[in-house]
Design a protein around this motif. Structure first.
Motif, PDB file in Angstrom:
ATOM      1  N   GLY A  51       0.862  -1.399  -0.028  1.00  0.00           N
ATOM      2  CA  GLY A  51      -0.018   0.098   0.024  1.00  0.00           C
ATOM      3  C   GLY A  51       1.069   1.294  -0.090  1.00  0.00           C
ATOM      4  N   GLU A  52       2.077   1.215   0.100  1.00  0.00           N
ATOM      5  CA  GLU A  52       2.862   2.524   0.055  1.00  0.00           C
ATOM      6  C   GLU A  52       2.893   2.937  -1.301  1.00  0.00           C
ATOM      7  OE1 GLU A  52       4.281   4.037   2.847  1.00  0.00           O
ATOM      8  OE2 GLU A  52       3.351   2.604   4.207  1.00  0.00           O
ATOM      9  N   ARG A  53       3.487   3.970  -1.254  1.00  0.00           N
ATOM     10  CA  ARG A  53       3.608   4.793  -2.607  1.00  0.00           C
ATOM     11  C   ARG A  53       5.089   4.816  -3.159  1.00  0.00           C
ATOM     12  NH1 ARG A  53      -0.830   5.069  -5.800  1.00  0.00           N
ATOM     13  NH2 ARG A  53      -0.046   7.111  -6.745  1.00  0.00           N
ATOM     14  N   GLN A  54       5.740   4.571  -2.198  1.00  0.00           N
ATOM     15  CA  GLN A  54       7.340   4.823  -2.341  1.00  0.00           C
ATOM     16  C   GLN A  54       7.963   3.421  -2.063  1.00  0.00           C
ATOM     17  OE1 GLN A  54       7.917   8.356  -0.171  1.00  0.00           O
ATOM     18  NE2 GLN A  54       8.460   9.618  -1.843  1.00  0.00           N
ATOM     19  N   THR A  55       9.134   3.242  -2.698  1.00  0.00           N
ATOM     20  CA  THR A  55       9.756   1.995  -2.401  1.00  0.00           C
ATOM     21  C   THR A  55      11.189   2.118  -1.867  1.00  0.00           C
ATOM     22  OG1 THR A  55      10.502  -0.213  -3.733  1.00  0.00           O
ATOM     23  CG2 THR A  55      10.774   1.669  -4.839  1.00  0.00           C
ATOM     24  N   ASP A  56      11.722   1.165  -1.265  1.00  0.00           N
ATOM     25  CA  ASP A  56      13.075   1.137  -0.933  1.00  0.00           C
ATOM     26  C   ASP A  56      14.042   0.358  -2.146  1.00  0.00           C
ATOM     27  OD1 ASP A  56      12.299   2.284   1.411  1.00  0.00           O
ATOM     28  OD2 ASP A  56      12.182   0.228   2.553  1.00  0.00           O
ATOM     29  N   LYS A  57      15.306   0.677  -2.081  1.00  0.00           N
ATOM     30  CA  LYS A  57      15.917  -0.177  -2.921  1.00  0.00           C
ATOM     31  C   LYS A  57      17.524  -0.417  -2.211  1.00  0.00           C
ATOM     32  CE  LYS A  57      14.356   2.207  -7.077  1.00  0.00           C
ATOM     33  NZ  LYS A  57      14.645   2.657  -8.503  1.00  0.00           N
ATOM     34  N   ALA A  58      18.032  -1.352  -2.955  1.00  0.00           N
ATOM     35  CA  ALA A  58      19.066  -2.062  -2.381  1.00  0.00           C
ATOM     36  C   ALA A  58      20.142  -2.462  -3.395  1.00  0.00           C
ATOM     37  CB  ALA A  58      18.964  -3.388  -1.496  1.00  0.00           C
ATOM     38  N   GLY A  59      21.424  -1.984  -2.985  1.00  0.00           N
ATOM     39  CA  GLY A  59      22.596  -2.444  -4.045  1.00  0.00           C
ATOM     40  C   GLY A  59      23.636  -3.336  -3.324  1.00  0.00           C
ATOM     41  N   PHE A  60      24.028  -4.471  -4.123  1.00  0.00           N
ATOM     42  CA  PHE A  60      25.063  -5.210  -3.560  1.00  0.00           C
ATOM     43  C   PHE A  60      26.340  -5.132  -4.418  1.00  0.00           C
ATOM     44  CE2 PHE A  60      20.825  -6.671  -2.948  1.00  0.00           C
ATOM     45  CZ  PHE A  60      20.641  -7.421  -1.939  1.00  0.00           C
ATOM     46  N   ASP A  61      27.422  -4.537  -3.636  1.00  0.00           N
ATOM     47  CA  ASP A  61      28.652  -4.304  -4.048  1.00  0.00           C
ATOM     48  C   ASP A  61      29.455  -5.680  -3.900  1.00  0.00           C
ATOM     49  OD1 ASP A  61      31.217  -4.054  -4.943  1.00  0.00           O
ATOM     50  OD2 ASP A  61      31.260  -2.032  -3.665  1.00  0.00           O
ATOM     51  N   MET A  62      29.275  -6.342  -5.020  1.00  0.00           N
ATOM     52  CA  MET A  62      29.978  -7.603  -5.197  1.00  0.00           C
ATOM     53  C   MET A  62      31.337  -7.694  -5.999  1.00  0.00           C
ATOM     54  SD  MET A  62      26.248  -9.254  -5.797  1.00  0.00           S
ATOM     55  CE  MET A  62      26.728 -10.569  -7.061  1.00  0.00           C
ATOM     56  N   THR A  63      32.239  -6.550  -5.906  1.00  0.00           N
ATOM     57  CA  THR A  63      33.431  -6.357  -6.744  1.00  0.00           C
ATOM     58  C   THR A  63      34.457  -6.890  -5.641  1.00  0.00           C
ATOM     59  OG1 THR A  63      33.380  -4.134  -6.247  1.00  0.00           O
ATOM     60  CG2 THR A  63      32.358  -4.736  -8.215  1.00  0.00           C
ATOM     61  N   LEU A  64      35.694  -7.006  -6.203  1.00  0.00           N
ATOM     62  CA  LEU A  64      36.906  -7.380  -5.363  1.00  0.00           C
ATOM     63  C   LEU A  64      37.354  -6.160  -4.836  1.00  0.00           C
ATOM     64  CD1 LEU A  64      38.762  -9.605  -8.013  1.00  0.00           C
ATOM     65  CD2 LEU A  64      37.734 -10.486  -5.987  1.00  0.00           C
ATOM     66  N   PRO A  65      38.019  -6.217  -3.688  1.00  0.00           N
ATOM     67  CA  PRO A  65      38.413  -4.903  -3.071  1.00  0.00           C
ATOM     68  C   PRO A  65      39.611  -4.041  -3.949  1.00  0.00           C
ATOM     69  CG  PRO A  65      38.606  -6.717  -1.578  1.00  0.00           C
ATOM     70  CD  PRO A  65      38.250  -7.401  -2.938  1.00  0.00           C
ATOM     71  N   PHE A  66      39.619  -3.084  -4.119  1.00  0.00           N
ATOM     72  CA  PHE A  66      40.227  -2.306  -5.203  1.00  0.00           C
ATOM     73  C   PHE A  66      41.591  -2.742  -5.474  1.00  0.00           C
ATOM     74  CE2 PHE A  66      39.864   0.347  -8.806  1.00  0.00           C
ATOM     75  CZ  PHE A  66      41.128   1.240  -8.922  1.00  0.00           C
ATOM     76  N   ASN A  67      42.175  -3.038  -6.420  1.00  0.00           N
ATOM     77  CA  ASN A  67      43.791  -3.463  -6.754  1.00  0.00           C
ATOM     78  C   ASN A  67      44.186  -4.453  -6.097  1.00  0.00           C
ATOM     79  OD1 ASN A  67      44.355  -1.210  -8.540  1.00  0.00           O
ATOM     80  ND2 ASN A  67      44.933   0.216  -6.955  1.00  0.00           N
ATOM     81  N   CYS A  68      43.213  -5.522  -5.875  1.00  0.00           N
ATOM     82  CA  CYS A  68      43.708  -6.809  -5.123  1.00  0.00           C
ATOM     83  C   CYS A  68      43.616  -7.714  -6.062  1.00  0.00           C
ATOM     84  CB  CYS A  68      43.016  -7.082  -3.857  1.00  0.00           C
ATOM     85  SG  CYS A  68      41.184  -7.658  -4.040  1.00  0.00           S
ATOM     86  N   GLU A  69      42.980  -7.707  -7.408  1.00  0.00           N
ATOM     87  CA  GLU A  69      42.853  -8.913  -8.242  1.00  0.00           C
ATOM     88  C   GLU A  69      43.840  -9.708  -8.451  1.00  0.00           C
ATOM     89  OE1 GLU A  69      43.278  -4.976 -10.713  1.00  0.00           O
ATOM     90  OE2 GLU A  69      42.305  -5.607  -8.876  1.00  0.00           O
ATOM     91  N   ASP A  70      45.155  -9.211  -8.288  1.00  0.00           N
ATOM     92  CA  ASP A  70      46.402  -9.997  -8.496  1.00  0.00           C
ATOM     93  C   ASP A  70      46.831 -10.806  -7.390  1.00  0.00           C
ATOM     94  OD1 ASP A  70      46.757  -9.354 -11.446  1.00  0.00           O
ATOM     95  OD2 ASP A  70      47.795  -7.462 -10.708  1.00  0.00           O
ATOM     96  N   ALA A  71      46.274 -10.610  -6.102  1.00  0.00           N
ATOM     97  CA  ALA A  71      46.677 -11.333  -5.034  1.00  0.00           C
ATOM     98  C   ALA A  71      46.004 -12.828  -4.963  1.00  0.00           C
ATOM     99  CB  ALA A  71      45.895 -10.545  -3.651  1.00  0.00           C
TER     100      ALA A  71
END
Length: 509
Positions: free
Chosen positions: A419-439
């Motif tokens: 019944g509400e007129r507005q909605t909530d949203k969620a974002g999921f940051d599923m990326t690797l920690p920055f500059n650690c992809e070579d670890a």
């Protein structure tokens, strides 16, 4: 001067024939009662072309756009290239070309006044609690009197009898705004519905773009001008190569008549609500017209026309927003199983810290429907459920990587709104920690690949520098590996074999 336009190239019948040949559409030659149409289409991964539907044996095509492959084939591209090609085409509108009535196939048969009868069309009951049979695959065409621009959308009509139907104008839309202006002035609004159309036209009809004449958008997605013809009972221009056109007007009484319930594209029923009434003035069609129905609700959302179309619309809107929000967006996918809108996956090449958050924020604002945004690195295939689940399981921490926001505009059909007129949203940051992809702890294990190096013994190989076990096998030409353990055993016993933190072997000289 007479304009020559190919009115068969983008005809529904031609597309059906091509899809039958491609194994994407089933041709049903046996007579099929209208009451059996919905069950045949429910959960069907393929479209169905009923050659003898209903007691009159009319032709009816359903679920024509119910797969990403069929949408891609309609534009002549691979599924992975569908979003990029759609976005490219939408940026180059192509104005329509007007034909004389004598050259317009959709006006080969003209039925006016009492001859025009909605119940003579092969319209079927789609869901068990629907208010009536619905015309569900209809492109609505109107004109905004303020701008003079043609508006094209896609919506349903609930039959109320032979010459009247309900039309859903509850959710925010261009047609709702156009009709609101006419209704406030005490005027009825001319509107026409094209039924039986090429998928490119539907892609254009649901696209999210800045204001433009939307018959030109249809031309953009076709990559060719749309042939149009003047309606027989109004000044509207409609696709001359459609199978059917249903002409009429929305009365001036406003949202005054009950419409629904209906099995909606969110996968649940839309409740009975008040809506305007459409009044029929004419039906025009080809002599060998094919009627069309769209799959909408049900238990297999991924196989419905609307989920596939809405998914592409959502992706197109979010991709456009990402182009200015981040440096290198890679892919966007809205799984049709969620209605093609509520859950969205984004892959990007994150060049600076925070770009995943920028992508989430851009997606939040680009579409009223998108509620849950999943952002991954470019090594994750957003079309692969297993890879996305793995990224969520191993690259996401709720206290650190969850982004939530409230107060966004909502589409009222979402039952979770309560019944509400507005909605909530969620974002999921599923990326690797920055500059650690070579670890090493973030590298993905793959089977060993051997390079057939010149053969040496284990000791000489280790004197050249630290080696992984695979590199020792490569250096010695081993296709087994166990004999290398015998050599390493000797170095262990002598106390000269060491290990680095990454697991490589080396000799302590």
């Amino acid at each position: 001067m007479t304009v020559k336009v190919d009115t068969e190239k983008f005809r529904l019948r031609g597309f059906l024939k091509a899809m039958v040949a491609a194994g994407e559409i089933e041709a049903e030659e046996e007579p099929t009662p209208l009451a059996s149409i919905a069950r045949r289409l429910e959960g069907n991964a393929k479209g169905v072309w009923f050659r003898k539907a209903g007691p009159d044996g009319q032709e009816l095509a359903g679920n024509v756009m119910g797969s990403r492959r069929r949408l891609a084939l309609s534009l002549g591209v691979d599924e992975r290239d569908l979003l990029a090609e759609t976005t490219r085409r939408l940026r180059s509108p192509i104005p329509p070309v007007e034909l004389d009535a004598a050259d317009a196939p959709v006006q080969q048969v003209v039925l006016r006044e009492n001859e025009a009868d909605l119940t003579a069309l092969p319209v079927h009951l789609q869901h068990g609690e629907d208010g009536a049979p619905y015309i569900s695959a209809a492109l609505d065409i109107s004109r905004d009197v303020r701008t003079g621009l043609s508006n094209v959308g896609m919506r349903r009509l609930m039959l109320r009898g032979r010459r009247a139907a309900g039309i859903d104008l509850n959710a925010p839309s261009d047609l709702r705004a156009i009709y609101g202006g006419a209704h406030d002035g005490g005027n009825r609004l001319p509107v026409a519905f094209a039924v039986g159309f090429h998928p490119a036209d539907a892609i254009a009809a649901v696209a999210m773009t800045p204001p433009v004449d939307e018959l030109s958008l249809m031309g953009a997605v076709r990559d060719a001008p749309v042939p149009v013809v003047k309606c027989v009972t109004s000044d509207l221009r409609v696709p001359a190569d459609a199978e059917y056109v249903i002409e009429g007007y929305l009365d001036a009484n406003g949202w005054a008549a009950p419409e629904g319930p209906f099995g909606e594209y969110v996968g649940y029923y839309g409740r009975l609500k008040s809506n305007p009434v459409f009044h029929l003035t004419a039906i025009t069609r080809r002599t060998d017209a094919v009627f069309q129905t769209a799959t909408i609700g049900g238990r297999s959302m991924a196989n419905t026309d609307t989920a596939q179309l809405v998914a592409l619309r959502t992706e197109q809107a979010i991709w456009t927003a990402l182009e200015t929000a981040v440096r290198e967006p890679v892919a966007v996918y809205a799984p049709p199983s969620t209605g093609g809108m509520y859950n969205v996956r984004i892959a990007l090449n994150q060049r600076v810290p925070g770009e995943a958050r920028n992508a989430i924020a851009a997606a939040f604002g680009s579409s009223a429907d998108a509620k849950h945004i999943f952002v991954v690195d470019r090594d994750i295939d957003v079309f692969d459920d297993e890879q996305v689940e793995w990224a969520l399981a191993t690259r996401f921490q709720a206290n650190r990587d969850l982004v939530t926001a409230s107060g966004f505009r909502a589409i009222p059909l979402d039952p979770s709104l309560a019944g509400e007129r507005q909605t909530d949203k969620a974002g999921f940051d599923m990326t690797l920690p920055f500059n650690c992809e070579d670890a090493q702890e973030w590298r993905v294990p793959d089977p060993p690949v051997f390079e057939n190096m010149p053969k040496r013994n284990v000791e000489d190989a280790l004197h050249d520098g630290p080696k992984y076990f695979r590199e020792l096998m490569d250096a010695t030409g081993s296709d087994d590996g166990r004999e290398i353990l015998h050599e390493l055993e000797r170095f262990y016993a002598a106390g000269t074999l060491k290990r680095l933190d990454d697991g490589r072997y080396l000799l302590d000289d």
